[in-house]
Design a protein around this motif. Structure first.
Motif, PDB file in Angstrom:
ATOM      1  N   ARG A 146       0.838  -1.207   0.000  1.00 12.10           N
ATOM      2  CA  ARG A 146       0.000   0.000   0.000  1.00 12.10           C
ATOM      3  C   ARG A 146       0.871   1.254   0.000  1.00 12.10           C
ATOM      4  O   ARG A 146       0.569   2.220  -0.691  1.00 12.10           O
ATOM      5  CB  ARG A 146      -0.938  -0.002   1.222  1.00 12.10           C
ATOM      6  N   LEU A 147       1.961   1.244   0.776  1.00  6.79           N
ATOM      7  CA  LEU A 147       2.872   2.395   0.815  1.00  6.79           C
ATOM      8  C   LEU A 147       3.493   2.635  -0.559  1.00  6.79           C
ATOM      9  O   LEU A 147       3.742   3.770  -0.952  1.00  6.79           O
ATOM     10  CB  LEU A 147       3.986   2.173   1.846  1.00  6.79           C
TER      11      LEU A 147
ATOM     12  N   PHE B 170      10.069   5.817   9.617  1.00  6.86           N
ATOM     13  CA  PHE B 170       8.737   6.039   9.054  1.00  6.86           C
ATOM     14  C   PHE B 170       7.785   6.560  10.117  1.00  6.86           C
ATOM     15  O   PHE B 170       7.075   7.548   9.904  1.00  6.86           O
ATOM     16  CB  PHE B 170       8.197   4.735   8.453  1.00  6.86           C
ATOM     17  N   GLU B 171       7.760   5.890  11.296  1.00  5.95           N
ATOM     18  CA  GLU B 171       6.851   6.266  12.384  1.00  5.95           C
ATOM     19  C   GLU B 171       7.126   7.673  12.888  1.00  5.95           C
ATOM     20  O   GLU B 171       6.215   8.469  13.071  1.00  5.95           O
ATOM     21  CB  GLU B 171       7.026   5.297  13.566  1.00  5.95           C
ATOM     22  N   LEU B 172       8.429   7.967  13.135  1.00 13.26           N
ATOM     23  CA  LEU B 172       8.774   9.202  13.833  1.00 13.26           C
ATOM     24  C   LEU B 172       8.870  10.412  12.913  1.00 13.26           C
ATOM     25  O   LEU B 172       8.639  11.534  13.336  1.00 13.26           O
ATOM     26  CB  LEU B 172      10.095   9.025  14.595  1.00 13.26           C
ATOM     27  N   ILE B 173       9.253  10.182  11.648  1.00 11.97           N
ATOM     28  CA  ILE B 173       9.484  11.327  10.770  1.00 11.97           C
ATOM     29  C   ILE B 173       8.455  11.373   9.641  1.00 11.97           C
ATOM     30  O   ILE B 173       7.639  12.281   9.565  1.00 11.97           O
ATOM     31  CB  ILE B 173      10.926  11.292  10.205  1.00 11.97           C
ATOM     32  N   THR B 174       8.489  10.348   8.790  1.00  7.25           N
ATOM     33  CA  THR B 174       7.666  10.374   7.584  1.00  7.25           C
ATOM     34  C   THR B 174       6.172  10.451   7.885  1.00  7.25           C
ATOM     35  O   THR B 174       5.437  11.201   7.246  1.00  7.25           O
ATOM     36  CB  THR B 174       7.953   9.134   6.722  1.00  7.25           C
TER      37      THR B 174
ATOM     38  N   ALA C 295       9.422   9.468  -0.108  1.00  7.13           N
ATOM     39  CA  ALA C 295       9.918   8.924   1.160  1.00  7.13           C
ATOM     40  C   ALA C 295       9.052   7.766   1.643  1.00  7.13           C
ATOM     41  O   ALA C 295       9.553   6.789   2.209  1.00  7.13           O
ATOM     42  CB  ALA C 295       9.955  10.020   2.220  1.00  7.13           C
ATOM     43  N   VAL C 296       7.734   7.879   1.416  1.00 14.56           N
ATOM     44  CA  VAL C 296       6.808   6.832   1.851  1.00 14.56           C
ATOM     45  C   VAL C 296       7.003   5.573   1.018  1.00 14.56           C
ATOM     46  O   VAL C 296       7.072   4.459   1.538  1.00 14.56           O
ATOM     47  CB  VAL C 296       5.351   7.327   1.737  1.00 14.56           C
ATOM     48  N   ARG C 297       7.133   5.767  -0.296  1.00 19.09           N
ATOM     49  CA  ARG C 297       7.308   4.613  -1.179  1.00 19.09           C
ATOM     50  C   ARG C 297       8.651   3.934  -0.921  1.00 19.09           C
ATOM     51  O   ARG C 297       8.745   2.701  -0.957  1.00 19.09           O
ATOM     52  CB  ARG C 297       7.179   5.046  -2.641  1.00 19.09           C
TER      53      ARG C 297
ATOM     54  N   LEU D  15      11.933  -0.519   0.874  1.00 22.51           N
ATOM     55  CA  LEU D  15      13.044  -0.989   1.722  1.00 22.51           C
ATOM     56  C   LEU D  15      12.550  -2.050   2.694  1.00 22.51           C
ATOM     57  O   LEU D  15      13.222  -3.054   2.927  1.00 22.51           O
ATOM     58  CB  LEU D  15      13.661   0.179   2.493  1.00 22.51           C
ATOM     59  N   SER D  16      11.372  -1.816   3.260  1.00 18.67           N
ATOM     60  CA  SER D  16      10.821  -2.778   4.217  1.00 18.67           C
ATOM     61  C   SER D  16      10.688  -4.154   3.581  1.00 18.67           C
ATOM     62  O   SER D  16      11.106  -5.156   4.149  1.00 18.67           O
ATOM     63  CB  SER D  16       9.462  -2.283   4.711  1.00 18.67           C
TER      64      SER D  16
END
Lengths: 165, 164
Positions: free
Chosen positions: A50-51, A117-121, A136-138, A143-144
């Protein structure tokens, strides 16, 4: 900090001895580990796809993240406990096993990626929850997936690697 | 069956897999990733049936979203499984744990098919009635448990080298 004392100490734990000596113990814990890890990877893949904007473009990212990740964490906790039990059984061998070390590195990278992702994006998630997804989200999603596939691959190779002498 | 397994072990394909040690772990990794694909899909479906996830989507939409992934993953599982059988025919085909696992895979496939027909054939995209929800929830949970058993049996193949 001298870690070399830690590994034999783990092997000396009663639960570690049980894992080594019980015919049923190791396979049973290993089976639980596999069930947990496929739930981790499967649920993470739902979020990551989804990201990457490859699936369900009509569903809000925040909804998928909120609904799915709590199950990922539950499965991950089971995977960590079962993994630790297996590790403790033969800690001194695993710490010099190359695929095992690479697996832990990839786990750390996956965790770091999630943290960023949690703290910044994700702080500006309301801006891009629907509509075009920022790079950045994609990247985080991509990467995940790469890190978790590597975790599975290295995990499988642990049993096939020659121990380092 | 023993004759077939022995014949298979002698084929050039089998020899190739036996001699190139990277093949089995690589195929197993893809196999595990495909299992993850199935589990992720079945989990999301169960969560939607229970009404704790994807509430902005109807059950029909969720089913249409995830069931293709289950079938795609099953194809990958059969293909990678096939390679592993060709690589180690006696270890798989002469193993009662392997055949038990195959029986459960058929069960899981039939359950998915039945679920698909019930949900996707619904005249409207409305949420199921409480009674239907209980039935669907039970079926989805059962499917999840069958997959747990399939995974566990898959691991046990290595530990149960019973020839018969």
């Amino acid at each position: 900090m001298d870690l070399s004392q830690l590994w034999p100490a783990l092997e000396a734990l009663p639960v570690a001895a049980y894992m080594r000596e019980s015919a049923l113990g190791f396979p049973a814990v290993e089976s639980i580990h596999v069930v947990a890890l496929v739930l981790v990877v499967g649920s993470i893949a739902v979020v990551d796809l989804r990201l990457l904007n490859l699936t369900s473009p009509n569903v809000l990212i925040s909804e998928i993240v909120r609904d799915t990740l709590k199950w990922t964490w539950i499965a991950f906790a089971v995977a960590v406990v079962s993994g630790f039990l297996m590790f403790a059984a033969k800690a001194t061998e695993y710490v010099v096993n190359t695929p095992f070390r690479l697996k832990l590195i990839c786990l750390a990278l996956a965790g770091l990626n999630m943290l960023v992702f949690e703290l910044i994006t994700a702080r500006r998630m309301a801006d891009w929850d629907s509509g075009p997804t920022p790079m950045a989200v994609r990247v985080a999603g991509g990467l995940s997936l790469v890190f978790w596939i590597a975790v599975v691959a290295f995990g499988r190779w642990i049993g096939f690697a020659e121990p380092a002498y | 069956m023993r004759q077939f397994a022995d014949w298979l072990a002698g084929t050039s394909a089998s020899q190739f897999i036996q001699e190139n040690l990277w093949v089995v772990p690589t195929i197993q990794t893809v196999h595990i990733l495909a299992v993850a694909m199935v589990m992720g899909s079945v989990l999301m479906l169960e969560l939607r049936i229970l009404g704790v996830a994807a509430r902005s989507q109807t059950l029909g939409q969720t089913a249409r979203r995830y069931t293709p992934w289950i079938w795609a993953a099953l194809s990958v599982l059969l293909a990678t499984g096939g390679v592993m059988i060709v690589g180690e025919p006696v270890r798989e085909l002469m193993n009662v744990v392997f055949w038990s696992k195959m029986g459960l895979v058929v069960l899981a496939a039939l359950a998915t098919l039945a679920f698909q027909r019930v949900v996707l054939r619904a005249a409207t995209d409305a949420d199921p009635s409480p009674g239907a929800r209980r039935g669907l929830s039970f079926a989805a949970l059962l499917t999840l448990l069958v997959w747990f058993a399939i995974i566990i049996l898959g691991r046990w193949i290595a530990y149960a080298q019973t020839e018969y």
